[in-house]
Design an enzyme around this catalytic site. Structure first.
Site, PDB file in Angstrom:
ATOM      1  NE  ARG A  55      -0.362   4.333  -6.400  1.00 41.76           N
ATOM      2  CZ  ARG A  55       0.114   5.375  -7.140  1.00 41.76           C
ATOM      3  NH1 ARG A  55       0.214   5.394  -8.541  1.00 41.76           N
ATOM      4  NH2 ARG A  55       0.409   6.491  -6.474  1.00 41.76           N
ATOM      5  CB  CYS A 106       2.564   1.211   4.535  1.00 42.91           C
ATOM      6  SG  CYS A 106       0.667   0.981   4.276  1.00 42.91           S
ATOM      7  CG  HIS A 119      -4.487   2.531   4.810  1.00 48.16           C
ATOM      8  ND1 HIS A 119      -4.383   2.597   3.436  1.00 48.16           N
ATOM      9  CD2 HIS A 119      -3.343   2.222   5.149  1.00 48.16           C
ATOM     10  CE1 HIS A 119      -3.541   2.348   2.939  1.00 48.16           C
ATOM     11  NE2 HIS A 119      -2.470   1.977   4.119  1.00 48.16           N
ATOM     12  NE  ARG A 142      -7.353  -0.293   3.621  1.00 52.66           N
ATOM     13  CZ  ARG A 142      -7.064  -1.228   2.676  1.00 52.66           C
ATOM     14  NH1 ARG A 142      -7.442  -0.926   1.443  1.00 52.66           N
ATOM     15  NH2 ARG A 142      -6.311  -1.856   2.753  1.00 52.66           N
TER      16      ARG A 142
END
Length: 355
Positions: A12, A156, A183, A240
């Site tokens: 990614r 990030c 996230h 998540r």
């Protein structure tokens, strides 16, 4: 003169860094190494379910040993160990290390040995060892020096958190704090319930598309790599969530300023930092009632959700900061690669300054 570069790891982040670097006239990306097929690499650099179809023509070469982007050849190899790639033979001077796999200084130093012959390495993950410099542009980029051949773009979430920390720390002081990053799913989770070979965290073995998954984040503790004076004062967790893009960091700080502060004062200093100084263009400030999809393809490191700022009893400050955890991070990494290539390889003035 352009600096010859290569990307190791075409996931990614590697692919998005490639997209941004390709448009930079200083960075001449000539090679990609990944364990996937060249056909897959070419297909996935062109088509992206989240960030859209790239406006470049991408074709696999007839011999299958590379692909072209708008006619420019990019050669391709499939080695699981970067030390087996003939970087020197390809004239590569700077490596963009995007596998997330090689995170020790000893291993990464193999890039500099005579067999590889690379001059500079920029890593797309934090390396928490002596000998690597973790950089967040707009916060500690002044530590970049000639002798620092191995640098990282941190993570990030650290790129999202560090600008907020800088503004609060400089204006109010920070006694301690805690963050929660909401996230999106990543490749370290499973699509359906199954054993996870990438992480020991059992919750990541549950379907990432169906569950809220509490897990760890190193971003809060990694802040000490950027601001050592905050060691032991920040920590946090991640949740998540079943989304593919655009994350949110919930930042809570106990400030040191005598007399406390107000929501209006907190928002005012964040707004000012977004408009001038080293964080301009990296830190955003938003007063509209936006949601996560509105931040897809936003290349800023973070964007303050001004409507959500809270102050409790004058000293506890709560801030929401949005970020496209793929685009924002990858754009910063491409910029960091540019800065490193300009200053220490090409010896020219950088197009990016954070002053």
């Amino acid at each position: 003169m352009p600096v010859t570069c290569a990307v190791n790891g075409f996931g990614r982040i590697g692919r998005l860094v490639f997209r941004y670097a390709f448009d930079d006239p200083l960075l001449d990306v000539v090679h990609v190494n990944d364990v996937c097929s060249c056909e897959s690499a070419a297909y996935l650099i062109k088509y992206d379910s989240v960030h859209g179809t790239w406006d470049k023509e991408v074709e696999v070469t007839e011999d299958g040993n590379g692909f072209t982007v708008d006619g420019k050849l990019v050669t391709f190899s499939r080695e699981d160990d970067f030390a087996k790639v003939d970087w020197k033979g390809k004239g590569v001077r700077m490596a963009m290390e995007c596998t997330g796999k090689f995170l020790t200084v000893d291993k990464l130093n193999e890039y500099f040995e005579s067999k590889c012959g690379v001059e500079r390495v920029v890593v797309s993950a934090p390396v928490k060892e002596e000998g690597a410099l973790n950089v967040v542009l707009g916060c500690n980029h002044h530590l970049l020096k000639e002798e620092r051949r191995l640098v990282t773009n941190a993570s990030c979430t650290t790129n999202c958190l560090a600008p907020v920390v800088r503004v609060i720390k400089e204006n109010f002081g920070i006694k301690h704090g805690c963050i929660t990053t909401v996230h999106d799913v990543t490749a370290t989770q499973t699509l359906v319930d199954m054993p996870n070979t990438k992480k020991s965290d059992l919750r990541r073995a549950r379907s990432g598309m169906l569950n809220l998954c509490p897990t760890s984040t190193g971003s809060a503790t990694a802040i000490v790599e950027i601001y050592p004076e905050l060691k032991g004062k920040l920590n946090g967790l991640a949740i998540r969530v079943p989304l593919l893009n655009a994350s949110l960091t919930d930042c809570v700080f106990e400030i040191a300023k005598e007399g406390g502060t107000t929501v209006e004062e907190v928002n005012a200093v964040l707004k000012k930092a977004s408009e001038e100084g080293p964080l301009k263009g990296l830190l955003g400030y938003e007063t509209k009632p936006l949601v996560s999809t509105d931040y897809t393809n936003d290349t800023r490191s973070c964007v303050i959700d001004a409507l959500s700022t809270q102050v409790i009893d004058g000293t506890m400050v709560k801030i929401y900061a949005w970020y496209d955890n793929e685009c924002g991070y990858s754009k910063r990494m491409a910029e960091l690669c540019h800065v490193v290539a300009a200053r220490y390889v090409a010896k020219v003035e950088s197009a990016f300054e954070y002053e």
